[in-house]
Design a protein around this motif. Structure first.
Motif: not given
Length: 243
Positions: A98-102, A155-161
């Motif tokens: 429910x999280x990593x997948x997205x 953003x991709x950076x925010x998703x990494x955080x």
């Protein structure tokens, strides 16, 4: 004989979908005989999703339901775990699915440099002259769904955080053994490892792929789990087998 209806192999994985990989691995863990049938058109399924297993005339859809069916046949995916470990396992499975997948979905469908390869891999059945038009509509719908889900607004950076604490939690569990809950794979490994493997296997270069590929602990874990669970238990001349 159980037949797993699954997306075809892609990017070095036994299926393009982490959930199909999960289903194949659980079938191997169950010890039951099975064969696979590849499909690139989930619209033929009642819920229009894969994986699905077919047992006689019965279709069992969704990887959670497949797990429940296999457990009804005697499979024990959490053998040796106590109640606290089983509860933690459930939380890790939900974190993965429910999280990593997205994050994996956005990496594949949202990155402009990755999308052309994804499009031409997932939608080979669509003639090339129509593929761009048809798949652009599908991509827009997918990304609109991710926007409603929330991750698509980052953003991709925010998703990494956002994902980093999850990756750290997985690493912390791996301090306790070769797999998430000790020396043998369990249900949590069948969910978590395919998500990580899918991130690492995604074509092109993304922040998420680089994060996984450069993490020695996570890469060794992915490889161990693939080696342990990607073992076919049956053969059939008329279908392709799990790798």
């Amino acid at each position: 004989m159980i037949t797993l209806i699954t997306f075809a192999p892609a990017f070095g994985q036994i299926s393009a979908s982490p959930f199909c990989v999960k289903a194949a691995w659980m079938l191997n863990m169950s010890g039951l005989q099975w064969q696979r049938e590849d499909s690139m058109d989930p619209r033929k399924m009642p819920k229009q999703k894969l994986p699905v297993i077919r047992v006689g005339q019965t279709l069992v859809q969704d990887s959670d339901n497949i797990r429940a069916y296999l457990e009804q046949q005697g499979a024990d995916f959490d053998a040796g775990l106590n109640d606290m470990e089983k509860a933690t396992s459930r939380a890790f499975i939900r974190m993965a699915e429910e999280h990593l997948y997205f994050h994996c979905v956005l990496q594949r469908w949202g990155e402009d440099t990755v999308w052309p390869t994804i499009r031409d891999t997932y939608f080979t059945a669509i003639p090339s002259v129509l593929r761009g038009f048809v798949t652009n509509k599908l991509r827009r719908a997918c990304l609109q769904g991710m926007d409603r889900q929330g991750l698509g607004r980052l953003t991709p950076q925010e998703r990494m955080q956002r994902i980093e604490p999850d990756l750290q939690a997985i690493t912390t569990r791996l301090w306790h053994g070769r797999f998430l809950f000790g020396g043998q794979p369990t249900a949590a490994d069948a969910s978590v490892a395919p998500m990580l493997a899918g991130m690492r296997a995604t074509p092109g270069t993304t922040l998420l792929k680089t994060r996984i590929a450069e993490d020695e602990i996570l890469c060794r874990y992915i490889d161990r789990t693939e080696d342990a669970l990607s073992v076919p238990r049956t053969t059939a001349a008329s279908v392709s087998l799990c790798a």
